[in-house]
Scaffold this motif. Structure first.
Motif, PDB file in Angstrom:
ATOM      1  N   ALA A 230    -101.016 -23.323   4.365  1.00 21.80           N
ATOM      2  CA  ALA A 230     -99.427 -23.556   5.972  1.00 21.80           C
ATOM      3  C   ALA A 230     -99.354 -23.520   6.787  1.00 21.80           C
ATOM      4  O   ALA A 230    -100.015 -22.310   7.275  1.00 21.80           O
ATOM      5  N   GLY A 231     -99.579 -24.916   7.889  1.00 20.39           N
ATOM      6  CA  GLY A 231     -99.686 -24.253   9.427  1.00 20.39           C
ATOM      7  C   GLY A 231    -100.848 -24.325   9.689  1.00 20.39           C
ATOM      8  O   GLY A 231    -100.833 -24.606  10.728  1.00 20.39           O
ATOM      9  N   ASP A 232    -102.021 -24.502   8.851  1.00 18.52           N
ATOM     10  CA  ASP A 232    -103.499 -24.881   9.784  1.00 18.52           C
ATOM     11  C   ASP A 232    -103.658 -25.605   9.997  1.00 18.52           C
ATOM     12  O   ASP A 232    -102.675 -26.509   9.214  1.00 18.52           O
ATOM     13  N   ALA A 233    -104.003 -26.218  11.176  1.00 13.21           N
ATOM     14  CA  ALA A 233    -104.151 -27.363  11.056  1.00 13.21           C
ATOM     15  C   ALA A 233    -106.268 -27.026  11.992  1.00 13.21           C
ATOM     16  O   ALA A 233    -106.847 -25.985  12.004  1.00 13.21           O
ATOM     17  N   ALA A 234    -107.018 -28.675  11.699  1.00 13.74           N
ATOM     18  CA  ALA A 234    -107.820 -28.835  11.627  1.00 13.74           C
ATOM     19  C   ALA A 234    -108.257 -30.134  12.644  1.00 13.74           C
ATOM     20  O   ALA A 234    -107.437 -30.936  12.786  1.00 13.74           O
ATOM     21  N   MET A 235    -109.157 -29.669  14.134  1.00 15.09           N
ATOM     22  CA  MET A 235    -108.363 -30.902  14.854  1.00 15.09           C
ATOM     23  C   MET A 235    -110.691 -31.361  14.661  1.00 15.09           C
ATOM     24  O   MET A 235    -111.543 -30.586  14.802  1.00 15.09           O
ATOM     25  N   ILE A 236    -110.996 -32.299  14.795  1.00 16.64           N
ATOM     26  CA  ILE A 236    -111.792 -33.022  14.453  1.00 16.64           C
ATOM     27  C   ILE A 236    -112.491 -34.436  15.196  1.00 16.64           C
ATOM     28  O   ILE A 236    -111.901 -35.462  14.895  1.00 16.64           O
ATOM     29  N   GLU A 237    -114.028 -34.035  15.161  1.00 16.16           N
ATOM     30  CA  GLU A 237    -114.386 -35.376  16.245  1.00 16.16           C
ATOM     31  C   GLU A 237    -115.783 -35.694  16.345  1.00 16.16           C
ATOM     32  O   GLU A 237    -116.249 -34.276  15.495  1.00 16.16           O
ATOM     33  N   ALA A 238    -116.152 -36.886  16.124  1.00 16.38           N
ATOM     34  CA  ALA A 238    -117.734 -36.817  15.891  1.00 16.38           C
ATOM     35  C   ALA A 238    -117.901 -36.821  14.691  1.00 16.38           C
ATOM     36  O   ALA A 238    -119.406 -36.248  14.231  1.00 16.38           O
ATOM     37  N   GLU A 239    -117.443 -37.538  13.512  1.00 16.33           N
ATOM     38  CA  GLU A 239    -117.673 -36.419  12.154  1.00 16.33           C
ATOM     39  C   GLU A 239    -116.635 -37.730  11.706  1.00 16.33           C
ATOM     40  O   GLU A 239    -116.097 -38.893  11.512  1.00 16.33           O
ATOM     41  N   ALA A 240    -118.010 -38.904   9.949  1.00 10.20           N
ATOM     42  CA  ALA A 240    -117.519 -39.993  10.117  1.00 10.20           C
ATOM     43  C   ALA A 240    -116.842 -40.285   9.036  1.00 10.20           C
ATOM     44  O   ALA A 240    -115.784 -41.047   9.183  1.00 10.20           O
ATOM     45  N   THR A 241    -116.436 -38.926   8.683  1.00 10.11           N
ATOM     46  CA  THR A 241    -115.310 -39.011   7.168  1.00 10.11           C
ATOM     47  C   THR A 241    -114.807 -36.888   7.207  1.00 10.11           C
ATOM     48  O   THR A 241    -115.427 -36.418   7.147  1.00 10.11           O
ATOM     49  N   VAL A 242    -113.458 -37.430   6.792  1.00 10.98           N
ATOM     50  CA  VAL A 242    -112.453 -36.725   6.712  1.00 10.98           C
ATOM     51  C   VAL A 242    -111.967 -36.012   5.660  1.00 10.98           C
ATOM     52  O   VAL A 242    -111.601 -36.729   4.398  1.00 10.98           O
ATOM     53  N   THR A 243    -112.491 -35.518   4.719  1.00  5.71           N
ATOM     54  CA  THR A 243    -112.388 -35.456   3.228  1.00  5.71           C
ATOM     55  C   THR A 243    -111.089 -34.084   2.799  1.00  5.71           C
ATOM     56  O   THR A 243    -111.345 -33.148   3.135  1.00  5.71           O
ATOM     57  N   LEU A 244    -109.988 -34.182   2.122  1.00  3.94           N
ATOM     58  CA  LEU A 244    -109.337 -33.427   2.005  1.00  3.94           C
ATOM     59  C   LEU A 244    -109.597 -33.202   0.188  1.00  3.94           C
ATOM     60  O   LEU A 244    -109.168 -33.886  -0.650  1.00  3.94           O
TER      61      LEU A 244
END
Length: 232
Positions: A204-218
């Protein structure tokens, strides 16, 4: 590429009646490395004490989205809108050329917990506007449900900017995949619970910054509630 920012790295201000964590520079908190992420300018994690809130104040040239996690928030504005939003409700106010509004905890006793989101508009000087939609838990269970978008697709609120917001509830074996178009980035904020984001554990409260990747998986969620921002 994935970069993680932990909850305790955010800005923090406790005013007694308001306990707020700032993902980006806001008010007296400034971090030159975290001013905005694409169109995402403000992401405040606010807890408002019973009977308290923000008196009438003005905004302009900003798309303001409110996402309630618990409790209820009473809204009034100079456009004549007045409503009380609760978990599942998503409110969008386009400040445009200028609008006054107030926001108060609708309960005298219970705390209200919400995310206050500001998005930079694509153009300045637009007409002020207001919109409110509801997304029940079933809409977000095990999937990323679009709740705000430039074209109002799939019943989402319409924001005047090049960004979209998706919400998901992930628990147990549930999994959600999001395809990132080339040149786009994702900012994933965990509102509560824990889960894996592209294999990295976030709380909780954490964040991920994602770029140059094709997919975000939760995946592998433990009562997780997540917002994903798709930005240029």
């Amino acid at each position: 590429m994935l970069a993680i920012r932990r909850s305790d790295e955010r800005g923090h201000a406790n005013h007694g009646w308001l306990d707020s964590y700032h993902s980006f520079s806001f008010a007296d908190y400034f971090d030159e490395e975290h001013v905005h992420y694409g169109a995402l300018r403000v992401l405040n994690d606010d807890r408002i004490a019973g009977g308290q809130g923000f008196g009438a104040h003005g905004h302009r040239d900003m798309e303001i989205v409110t996402y309630v996690l618990s409790g209820a928030l009473a809204h009034r504005d100079s456009m004549g809108n007045g409503s009380t939003i609760r978990p599942g409700d998503v409110q969008r106010m386009s400040a445009g050329t200028g609008v006054m509004h107030s926001e108060f905890n609708a309960s005298q006793d219970e705390e209200a917990h919400l995310l206050q989101i500001w998005l930079l508009p694509s153009a300045r000087g637009g007409a002020p506007g207001y919109e409110e939609k509801r997304f029940d838990d079933a809409d977000k269970r095990g999937r990323l449900r679009v709740i705000a978008s430039p074209d109002g697709r799939d019943g989402s609120v319409t924001v005047q900017t090049d960004a979209s917001i998706h919400a998901a509830l992930i628990d147990g074996d549930e999994r959600a995949d999001y395809a990132l178009v080339a040149g786009r980035r994702a900012y994933v904020h965990v509102a509560r619970g824990t889960l894996d984001v592209n294999g990295r554990r976030l709380g909780a409260g954490d964040a991920a910054m994602i770029e140059a990747e094709a997919t975000v998986t939760l995946a592998n969620g433990d009562t997780a509630e997540v917002l994903l921002f798709d930005v240029a």
